[in-house]
Design an enzyme around this catalytic site. Structure first.
Site, PDB file in Angstrom:
ATOM      1  N   GLY B  71      26.481  36.523 -22.260  1.00 24.56           N
ATOM      2  CA  GLY B  71      25.197  36.878 -21.664  1.00 24.56           C
ATOM      3  C   GLY B  71      24.108  35.838 -21.871  1.00 24.56           C
ATOM      4  N   CYS B 130      26.537  32.944 -13.425  1.00 22.82           N
ATOM      5  CA  CYS B 130      26.893  33.666 -14.650  1.00 22.82           C
ATOM      6  C   CYS B 130      27.090  35.142 -14.325  1.00 22.82           C
ATOM      7  CB  CYS B 130      25.826  33.519 -15.722  1.00 22.82           C
ATOM      8  SG  CYS B 130      26.213  34.481 -17.191  1.00 22.82           S
TER       9      CYS B 130
END
Lengths: 246, 304
Positions: B71, B130
């Site tokens: 993350g 991402c």
């Protein structure tokens, strides 16, 4: 510093139904403190397995591991003279350079092994720790004699009360009215949480987390501490009680 | 024998680049080997603000790979410039690739303006792929329009080469790559991780705290290779091929598909020496396949 190398198995024996002791031969010069760990490559598995170092000398490493999944099951089938690819010298380890007279070393189950080289180091430093070992049942007990042979007082708790104090490691501390000025602990997270909240002294706790690399590159095992995000594999696995947010 | 390649004026001694997120800011790997042997490396995905990342567990093992859900944990761009880059200068003496991520166009611009002023940054890699963050991250990389918008915005604030790192979690990666090229991208890096998941049978729940994460490792190599092949056929800008590379053979294969350089990601976590080993093995493997100059094989598979 880290080292990757091939290590030869000297012995690999069960201590209980699920706990095994493996002794490996090879270069240990990068292991610098008790409580560090190694990352073991397992054939046909992508990630290495992090296992804490129970004991080491200049050319051998003792690992005690619990057979839980496919990786540790594979390890349990290995024979003397088989080799394993290890990364060694990982993690910070326990700091024994702390002013202390009577530390408690508190281990739960397979969290006990790294406390052995810690106890050894402390006795070399002329400090006599008290060892508290927590298990579920009597047939899970291991390494009691080894700790006693270091001259340590060993106290045991079992959930069913079949050996030692009935209950948890915290019950051992309460029932025996132990005096201590520092503690070291390794074991399941619920145990570590209770110790953090009930023991009045400062201490060091060794944590466990799912890891990617084991040497600080991937941030897979980061936890939030009072002084920011820290990697269990790199800044840990050992953290000060005062830094943890458990 | 020639191993050097050129990425928009950035000359690399060899095409081997550790991928962002698997190499930190270089510091962990300098203890294993002299990282100056690398072509370059892409530092950890960096955002405007510091980020603590996702809850743990963040890692799940898979057959021939892993899922991560880090993350975008990073100390933020100011801290990277103030602490990480000066430290890096002490042991890495080549231009580095700055991997930049953001949650708005303004954040991408902010970070790119900052790294533009850093002489050690040779190339900017813009991460619009991402899968582990909500609102931002991959969402910029899943439509051609938003990918083009980010590209255009970033290009307007830097003179350094800009490579856009693309997500494979899209219907048509060629359309997105084309949109980036048309918006002024100097190159394309592909692929980022595939969105994946594992379930723990004992606990009967997802292994990863965030349930899903990015799948990488040797298992995804054929997918990455296919996408590099498709994009290099459609675009005229250089490509950094990334995804599952684990050997010198894979490097050659990826270059034949159209990559000018390659990134190595997940394998760094399993074998911290993998990039060193591949660099050392490349000349032997080149000789085996009759390759004198790596530049001769870039995209050569398209001739058939």
């Amino acid at each position: 510093m880290f080292k990757k190398g091939l290590y030869t198995i000297v012995s690999n024996q069960p201590l209980t139904k699920t706990i095994y002791k493996m002794v490996l031969q090879g270069d240990t010069c990068y292991i610098t403190a008790p409580g560090q760990f190694v990352e073991i490559e397992i054939p046909n598995k992508f990630l290495r397995r992090p296992i804490s170092v129970c004991d080491y000398d200049k050319d051998s490493i003792t690992l005690i591991y619990k057979v839980i999944g496919e990786g540790t099951s594979f390890m349990s089938t290995l024979l003397p003279n088989n080799t394993l690819d290890l990364l060694t010298g990982l993690g910070n380890g326990f700091n024994t350079d702390i002013p202390q007279k009577q530390p408690l070393l508190i281990g739960g189950g397979v969290g006990i092994p790294p406390l052995f080289s810690l106890a050894k180091q402390l006795t070399i430093n002329k400090i006599q720790p008290t060892i508290i070992m927590g298990f579920n049942y009597a047939d899970e007990i291991f390494y009691r004699k080894e700790f006693e042979s270091l001259g340590c007082n060993v106290l045991i708790s079992t959930l069913d009360g079949s050996v030692g104090t009935k209950g948890y490691v915290t019950d051992v501390i309460q029932n025996n009215q132990l005096t201590y000025d520092y503690f070291y602990a390794c074991g399941p997270l619920p145990m570590l949480k209770v110790l953090c909240h009930t023991l009045p002294t400062e201490g060091q706790l060794s944590l466990e987390e799912r890891m990617g690399c084991g040497f600080g590159a991937c941030m897979g095992c980061s936890i939030e501490t009072k002084s920011g995000m820290k990697r269990v594999c790199k800044e840990g696995p050992v953290f000060l009680k005062s830094d943890l947010k458990l | 024998m020639n191993l050097s390649v050129n990425l928009c004026g950035l000359k690399l001694d060899n095409p081997i680049i550790p991928a962002s997120g698997t190499f930190g800011y270089g510091n962990e790997f300098k203890d294993f080997y002299d990282i100056n042997i690398l072509g370059s490396f892409a530092f950890k995905g960096t955002t405007k603000e510091p980020r603590s990342g996702n809850p743990t567990p963040r890692i799940a093992e898979c057959t021939n790979g892993l899922i991560n859900s880090v993350g975008l944990q990073n100390p933020g761009i100011e801290s990277v410039i103030k602490h990480e880059l000066p430290l890096l200068r002490t042991f890495f003496h080549k231009p580095v690739i700055a991997n930049i991520s953001g949650f708005s166009i303004d954040e991408f611009i902010y970070c790119c303006e900052k790294v533009d002023k850093e002489p050690q940054v040779g190339l900017i890699e813009v991460n619009i792929s991402c899968p582990n963050v909500k609102y931002g991250g991959m969402s910029f990389g899943t439509t051609a329009d938003s990918a083009a918008q980010v590209t255009q915005a970033v290009k307007s604030v830097t003179t350094k080469p800009v490579f856009i790192k693309l997500s494979p979690n899209v219907t048509d990666i060629v359309a997105i790559a084309k949109a980036c090229e048309n918006a002024g991208a100097d190159g394309i890096c592909l692929i980022n991780t595939l969105f994946g998941m594992r379930i723990d049978l004992n606990r009967r729940q997802p292994v990863i705290a965030n349930k899903m994460g990015g799948f990488s490792g040797p298992a995804i190599f054929p997918i990455a290779l296919r996408m590099v092949y498709q994009v290099s056929q459609a675009c005229n800008i250089p490509i950094i091929g990334c995804g599952g590379i684990s050997s010198a053979h894979d490097v050659i294969e990826m270059m034949m598909a159209g990559a000018t350089a390659v990134q190595i990601g997940a394998m760094n976590l399993k074998n911290p020496y993998i990039c060193k080993e591949i660099i050392e093995q490349l000349p032997e493997v080149m000789e085996k396949f009759g390759i004198e100059n790596l530049n001769d094989i870039i995209g050569i598979a398209h001739q058939h």
